[in-house]
Design a protein around this motif. Structure first.
Motif, PDB file in Angstrom:
ATOM      1  N   ILE A 275       0.732  -3.527  -6.150  1.00  0.00           N
ATOM      2  CA  ILE A 275       0.306  -2.428  -5.281  1.00  0.00           C
ATOM      3  C   ILE A 275      -1.212  -2.568  -5.184  1.00  0.00           C
ATOM      4  O   ILE A 275      -1.899  -2.671  -6.197  1.00  0.00           O
ATOM      5  CB  ILE A 275       0.737  -1.067  -5.864  1.00  0.00           C
ATOM      6  N   GLY A 276      -1.697  -2.636  -3.940  1.00  0.00           N
ATOM      7  CA  GLY A 276      -3.118  -2.927  -3.751  1.00  0.00           C
ATOM      8  C   GLY A 276      -3.968  -1.696  -3.513  1.00  0.00           C
ATOM      9  O   GLY A 276      -5.179  -1.699  -3.766  1.00  0.00           O
ATOM     10  N   LEU A 277      -3.342  -0.642  -3.008  1.00  0.00           N
ATOM     11  CA  LEU A 277      -4.109   0.529  -2.586  1.00  0.00           C
ATOM     12  C   LEU A 277      -3.177   1.739  -2.546  1.00  0.00           C
ATOM     13  O   LEU A 277      -2.015   1.611  -2.168  1.00  0.00           O
ATOM     14  CB  LEU A 277      -4.667   0.257  -1.175  1.00  0.00           C
ATOM     15  N   ILE A 278      -3.722   2.894  -2.947  1.00  0.00           N
ATOM     16  CA  ILE A 278      -2.951   4.138  -2.886  1.00  0.00           C
ATOM     17  C   ILE A 278      -3.700   5.077  -1.959  1.00  0.00           C
ATOM     18  O   ILE A 278      -4.897   5.302  -2.147  1.00  0.00           O
ATOM     19  CB  ILE A 278      -2.891   4.852  -4.265  1.00  0.00           C
ATOM     20  N   SER A 279      -2.988   5.668  -1.016  1.00  0.00           N
ATOM     21  CA  SER A 279      -3.636   6.656  -0.154  1.00  0.00           C
ATOM     22  C   SER A 279      -3.274   8.046  -0.668  1.00  0.00           C
ATOM     23  O   SER A 279      -2.105   8.339  -0.925  1.00  0.00           O
ATOM     24  CB  SER A 279      -3.171   6.458   1.283  1.00  0.00           C
ATOM     25  N   THR A 280      -4.290   8.883  -0.810  1.00  0.00           N
ATOM     26  CA  THR A 280      -4.058  10.198  -1.433  1.00  0.00           C
ATOM     27  C   THR A 280      -4.442  11.359  -0.515  1.00  0.00           C
ATOM     28  O   THR A 280      -4.617  12.485  -0.984  1.00  0.00           O
ATOM     29  CB  THR A 280      -4.863  10.295  -2.749  1.00  0.00           C
ATOM     30  N   GLY A 281      -4.579  11.064   0.764  1.00  0.00           N
ATOM     31  CA  GLY A 281      -4.912  12.138   1.707  1.00  0.00           C
ATOM     32  C   GLY A 281      -5.211  11.538   3.056  1.00  0.00           C
ATOM     33  O   GLY A 281      -5.350  10.314   3.192  1.00  0.00           O
ATOM     34  N   PRO A 282      -5.322  12.356   4.097  1.00  0.00           N
ATOM     35  CA  PRO A 282      -5.485  11.820   5.446  1.00  0.00           C
ATOM     36  C   PRO A 282      -6.860  11.238   5.758  1.00  0.00           C
ATOM     37  O   PRO A 282      -6.989  10.383   6.634  1.00  0.00           O
ATOM     38  CB  PRO A 282      -5.213  13.034   6.346  1.00  0.00           C
ATOM     39  N   GLU A 283      -7.914  11.662   5.079  1.00  0.00           N
ATOM     40  CA  GLU A 283      -9.257  11.177   5.406  1.00  0.00           C
ATOM     41  C   GLU A 283      -9.437   9.728   4.965  1.00  0.00           C
ATOM     42  O   GLU A 283      -8.827   9.278   3.988  1.00  0.00           O
ATOM     43  CB  GLU A 283     -10.319  12.050   4.709  1.00  0.00           C
TER      44      GLU A 283
ATOM     45  N   TRP B 166      -8.375   2.115  -4.675  1.00  0.00           N
ATOM     46  CA  TRP B 166      -8.119   0.671  -4.669  1.00  0.00           C
ATOM     47  C   TRP B 166      -7.768   0.214  -6.068  1.00  0.00           C
ATOM     48  O   TRP B 166      -8.344   0.682  -7.041  1.00  0.00           O
ATOM     49  CB  TRP B 166      -9.368  -0.096  -4.236  1.00  0.00           C
ATOM     50  N   LEU B 167      -6.854  -0.746  -6.159  1.00  0.00           N
ATOM     51  CA  LEU B 167      -6.628  -1.375  -7.452  1.00  0.00           C
ATOM     52  C   LEU B 167      -7.485  -2.634  -7.502  1.00  0.00           C
ATOM     53  O   LEU B 167      -7.566  -3.358  -6.495  1.00  0.00           O
ATOM     54  CB  LEU B 167      -5.149  -1.707  -7.647  1.00  0.00           C
ATOM     55  N   PRO B 168      -8.132  -2.892  -8.630  1.00  0.00           N
ATOM     56  CA  PRO B 168      -9.047  -4.037  -8.681  1.00  0.00           C
ATOM     57  C   PRO B 168      -8.298  -5.365  -8.794  1.00  0.00           C
ATOM     58  O   PRO B 168      -7.156  -5.394  -9.243  1.00  0.00           O
ATOM     59  CB  PRO B 168      -9.872  -3.769  -9.946  1.00  0.00           C
ATOM     60  N   HIS B 169      -8.985  -6.438  -8.420  1.00  0.00           N
ATOM     61  CA  HIS B 169      -8.502  -7.818  -8.624  1.00  0.00           C
ATOM     62  C   HIS B 169      -7.126  -8.048  -8.014  1.00  0.00           C
ATOM     63  O   HIS B 169      -6.233  -8.594  -8.653  1.00  0.00           O
ATOM     64  CB  HIS B 169      -8.477  -8.159 -10.123  1.00  0.00           C
TER      65      HIS B 169
ATOM     66  N   ILE C  77       0.868  -1.174   0.000  1.00  0.00           N
ATOM     67  CA  ILE C  77       0.000   0.000   0.000  1.00  0.00           C
ATOM     68  C   ILE C  77       0.907   1.227   0.000  1.00  0.00           C
ATOM     69  O   ILE C  77       1.832   1.308   0.820  1.00  0.00           O
ATOM     70  CB  ILE C  77      -0.916  -0.008   1.239  1.00  0.00           C
ATOM     71  N   ILE C  78       0.679   2.132  -0.932  1.00  0.00           N
ATOM     72  CA  ILE C  78       1.510   3.345  -1.013  1.00  0.00           C
ATOM     73  C   ILE C  78       0.716   4.521  -0.457  1.00  0.00           C
ATOM     74  O   ILE C  78      -0.431   4.760  -0.867  1.00  0.00           O
ATOM     75  CB  ILE C  78       1.925   3.628  -2.483  1.00  0.00           C
ATOM     76  N   THR C  79       1.341   5.238   0.477  1.00  0.00           N
ATOM     77  CA  THR C  79       0.661   6.388   1.088  1.00  0.00           C
ATOM     78  C   THR C  79       1.348   7.689   0.683  1.00  0.00           C
ATOM     79  O   THR C  79       2.491   7.686   0.220  1.00  0.00           O
ATOM     80  CB  THR C  79       0.679   6.272   2.625  1.00  0.00           C
TER      81      THR C  79
ATOM     82  N   THR D 179      -9.753   9.028  -5.829  1.00  0.00           N
ATOM     83  CA  THR D 179     -10.217   7.732  -5.316  1.00  0.00           C
ATOM     84  C   THR D 179     -10.296   6.640  -6.402  1.00  0.00           C
ATOM     85  O   THR D 179     -10.781   5.555  -6.132  1.00  0.00           O
ATOM     86  CB  THR D 179     -11.609   7.865  -4.659  1.00  0.00           C
ATOM     87  N   GLN D 180      -9.875   6.964  -7.600  1.00  0.00           N
ATOM     88  CA  GLN D 180      -9.894   5.956  -8.672  1.00  0.00           C
ATOM     89  C   GLN D 180      -8.508   5.881  -9.301  1.00  0.00           C
ATOM     90  O   GLN D 180      -7.930   6.918  -9.646  1.00  0.00           O
ATOM     91  CB  GLN D 180     -10.887   6.365  -9.776  1.00  0.00           C
ATOM     92  N   TRP D 181      -8.028   4.685  -9.516  1.00  0.00           N
ATOM     93  CA  TRP D 181      -6.726   4.476 -10.168  1.00  0.00           C
ATOM     94  C   TRP D 181      -6.714   5.207 -11.512  1.00  0.00           C
ATOM     95  O   TRP D 181      -5.759   5.902 -11.850  1.00  0.00           O
ATOM     96  CB  TRP D 181      -6.502   2.968 -10.332  1.00  0.00           C
ATOM     97  N   ALA D 182      -7.787   5.054 -12.271  1.00  0.00           N
ATOM     98  CA  ALA D 182      -7.840   5.642 -13.617  1.00  0.00           C
ATOM     99  C   ALA D 182      -7.812   7.168 -13.583  1.00  0.00           C
ATOM    100  O   ALA D 182      -7.485   7.814 -14.577  1.00  0.00           O
ATOM    101  CB  ALA D 182      -9.090   5.159 -14.344  1.00  0.00           C
ATOM    102  N   GLU D 183      -8.146   7.762 -12.438  1.00  0.00           N
ATOM    103  CA  GLU D 183      -8.154   9.228 -12.317  1.00  0.00           C
ATOM    104  C   GLU D 183      -6.764   9.784 -12.015  1.00  0.00           C
ATOM    105  O   GLU D 183      -6.566  10.997 -12.028  1.00  0.00           O
ATOM    106  CB  GLU D 183      -9.082   9.655 -11.168  1.00  0.00           C
ATOM    107  N   LEU D 184      -5.842   8.914 -11.687  1.00  0.00           N
ATOM    108  CA  LEU D 184      -4.491   9.408 -11.383  1.00  0.00           C
ATOM    109  C   LEU D 184      -3.815   9.847 -12.678  1.00  0.00           C
ATOM    110  O   LEU D 184      -4.024   9.230 -13.734  1.00  0.00           O
ATOM    111  CB  LEU D 184      -3.651   8.298 -10.735  1.00  0.00           C
ATOM    112  N   PRO D 185      -2.985  10.894 -12.635  1.00  0.00           N
ATOM    113  CA  PRO D 185      -2.266  11.305 -13.844  1.00  0.00           C
ATOM    114  C   PRO D 185      -1.407  10.151 -14.365  1.00  0.00           C
ATOM    115  O   PRO D 185      -0.938   9.326 -13.575  1.00  0.00           O
ATOM    116  CB  PRO D 185      -1.373  12.456 -13.357  1.00  0.00           C
ATOM    117  N   ARG D 186      -1.223  10.134 -15.687  1.00  0.00           N
ATOM    118  CA  ARG D 186      -0.486   9.027 -16.315  1.00  0.00           C
ATOM    119  C   ARG D 186       0.905   8.838 -15.664  1.00  0.00           C
ATOM    120  O   ARG D 186       1.329   7.722 -15.390  1.00  0.00           O
ATOM    121  CB  ARG D 186      -0.322   9.340 -17.805  1.00  0.00           C
ATOM    122  N   ALA D 187       1.598   9.967 -15.389  1.00  0.00           N
ATOM    123  CA  ALA D 187       2.957   9.848 -14.829  1.00  0.00           C
ATOM    124  C   ALA D 187       2.924   9.272 -13.413  1.00  0.00           C
ATOM    125  O   ALA D 187       3.857   8.587 -13.000  1.00  0.00           O
ATOM    126  CB  ALA D 187       3.648  11.217 -14.832  1.00  0.00           C
TER     127      ALA D 187
END
Ligand code: IMP
Length: 456
Positions: free
Chosen positions: A415-423, A429-432, A334-336, A391-399
């Motif tokens: 990588i199973g999950l990315i945290s993008t803020g404290p809340e 989440w990455l699927p599958h 999990i990347i925070t 909150t969506q992998w696809a919404e993250l910038p390509r880079a």
């Protein structure tokens, strides 16, 4: 009773030097588990959880206590300062968090007494001692007494005669040492005894055989999350010794520190920041100084949640993360704090080490050898767009996705999950993934569809 196949037991470990954001991660995962258990460390940990705009700092009680129905266990591998536990219980109750029937404290956990703290403070400043930069909570001296077979356990608090005798005998020795070696003022056995009797009354109804409780839960098909404190590189055996904490922070500690056998564990998830930080002394190969360090420290609010100390900051270090993957048998990461890197034009990643002309493949055992390592960097393009709250992998910038893909492929794990803020809901989440299977979900979890924050 035979094993119920629905039982799940997942260990969450810090993959770096602690402060990876495990508090937020465990809080987020907690809704998928019936039980959350701490297995090592003490109130040196500081898990910050922000829910509904309210900030909670939990040091001993697993953060799962904040999540609806999960039950929280403080396992036998933890060292408990009853003063800190009672304070934390009071604060949670004041915030309307129900503890009765939800909090369980191991009768076999070790007790931290005031002389542990006195000795630690005195010794840390003594001439000739290596300055570890501890949290001064008495953690190390209490584990020393445990291993020296002269510790006091939680169950002993309820035997008044034993408690009084233990404190008197221990103080005779500790006062003599602290006075002779460090000129410390002696502590008074009588007043410590009175205070500890009060604490024991407050916590008594929460104390039980938590190993038996977790075993029953597992056999009944419940799911269990084991919450690590600190991080892999602070592990007493595998960390950057002697600049480590005094417990087994790695996944193996999850078994000894709760009494759940290794065959009960379904998987191990690591947590790492998108960069690296460290509090206290010790080697840190990718450490940064100057403007860029200030930038990351400010954006990441990198100040210790327990001691308030500014954290040292650096680039993400793949050789050390690979070491953590190996030691923990980690299969998902999990990347925070990805958003902390948002403004950078390029992001160096440490992909290996050299010493002079030679590549260094293994992590050295000594501090002296660690300090000779020269990190080898590859630079990846930054994204210079806000990822805060995505909150969506696809919404993250390509880079940003390319950066994360690069980490996953070099570490050879998902990588199973990315945290993008404290809340709680600021996570993608990455699927599958294996992570989702361990959580018992196949579709993206609820948090991923809650909200996409405006970008930019
Ligand atoms: P101790 O655990 O207080 O003995 O401190 C030993 C080392 O571990 C010091 O470098 C501390 O800064 C570090 N440490 C202990 N707990 C934490 C934590 O929760 N996060 C980060 N570092 C920690």
């Amino acid at each position: 009773m035979s094993r119920n196949l629905a039982s799940r037991c997942v260990i969450v470990v810090g993959a770096q030097w602690g402060d990876e954001g495990k508090g937020k991660v465990v809080d987020l995962l907690a809704s998928h588990f019936d039980w959350i258990a701490r297995y090592q460390g003490g109130h040196n940990a500081g898990h910050t959880v922000i829910t509904g705009g309210r900030k909670h700092i939990l040091q001993l009680i697993p953060c799962g206590i904040l999540s609806g129905s999960a039950r929280a266990v403080i396992g036998n591998g933890v060292v408990i300062d009853p003063a800190a536990l009672v304070q934390e219980m009071d604060a949670l109750e004041a915030a309307n968090v129900q503890l009765e029937g939800r909090l369980f404290v191991s009768n076999r956990a070790q007790v931290i007494l005031p002389y542990h703290r006195m000795l630690e403070l005195a010794a840390e400043n003594a001439p000739g001692r290596i300055k570890i930069g501890t949290t001064s909570r008495g953690i190390g001296p209490s584990y020393e007494d445990k291993m020296g077979r002269r510790g006091l356990r939680i169950a002993d608090l309820f035997d008044a005669d034993l408690l009084r005798t233990h404190i008197e005998n221990a103080l005779r020795e500790k006062n003599a040492i602290a006075g002779a070696l460090y000129q410390a003022q002696p502590l008074d056995a009588g007043s410590i005894y009175e205070r500890y009797v009060d604490y024991s009354r407050r916590i008594r109804s929460y104390v039980t055989d938590t190993a038996a409780l977790l075993d029953q839960a597992w056999r009944a098909g419940d799911s269990i999350l084991l919450e690590g404190a600190q991080g892999t590189l602070l592990d007493i055996d595998h960390g950057t010794y002697p600049f480590v904490t005094s417990s087994s922070t790695t996944a193996g500690g999850g078994c000894t520190g709760t009494g759940l056998g290794p065959t009960r564990v379904s998987g191990v998830v690591g947590v790492s920041k998108a960069y690296a930080t460290r509090v206290g002394g010790g080697p840190f190969p990718t450490e940064l100084e100057g403007e860029i360090a200030e930038h990351l420290r400010e954006r990441g609010n990198e100040f210790g949640s327990v001691t308030g100390r500014p954290r040292r900051v650096g680039w993400i270090d793949l050789p050390l993360l690979r070491y953590a993957v190996r030691l923990n048998g980690m299969e998902s990461l999990i990347i925070t704090k990805l958003d902390v890197l948002d403004q950078l034009a390029e992001i160096p990643v440490c992909v290996g080490y050299r010493r002079g002309q030679s590549a260094v493949e293994e992590i050295p055992a000594t501090v002296a050898e660690m300090e000779k390592l020269e990190p080898v960097y590859e630079s990846l393009p930054g994204w210079q767009t806000s990822t805060a709250g995505v909150t969506q992998w696809a919404e993250l910038p390509r880079a940003a996705r390319a950066y994360l893909d690069f980490l996953a492929s070099r570490l050879e794990l998902e990588i199973g999950l990315i945290s993008t803020g404290p809340e709680r809901n600021e996570a993608a989440w990455l699927p599958h993934t294996k992570l989702q299977a361990w959580l018992g979900v196949t579709a993206p979890a609820k948090a991923s569809v809650e909200r996409v924050k405006a970008k930019g």
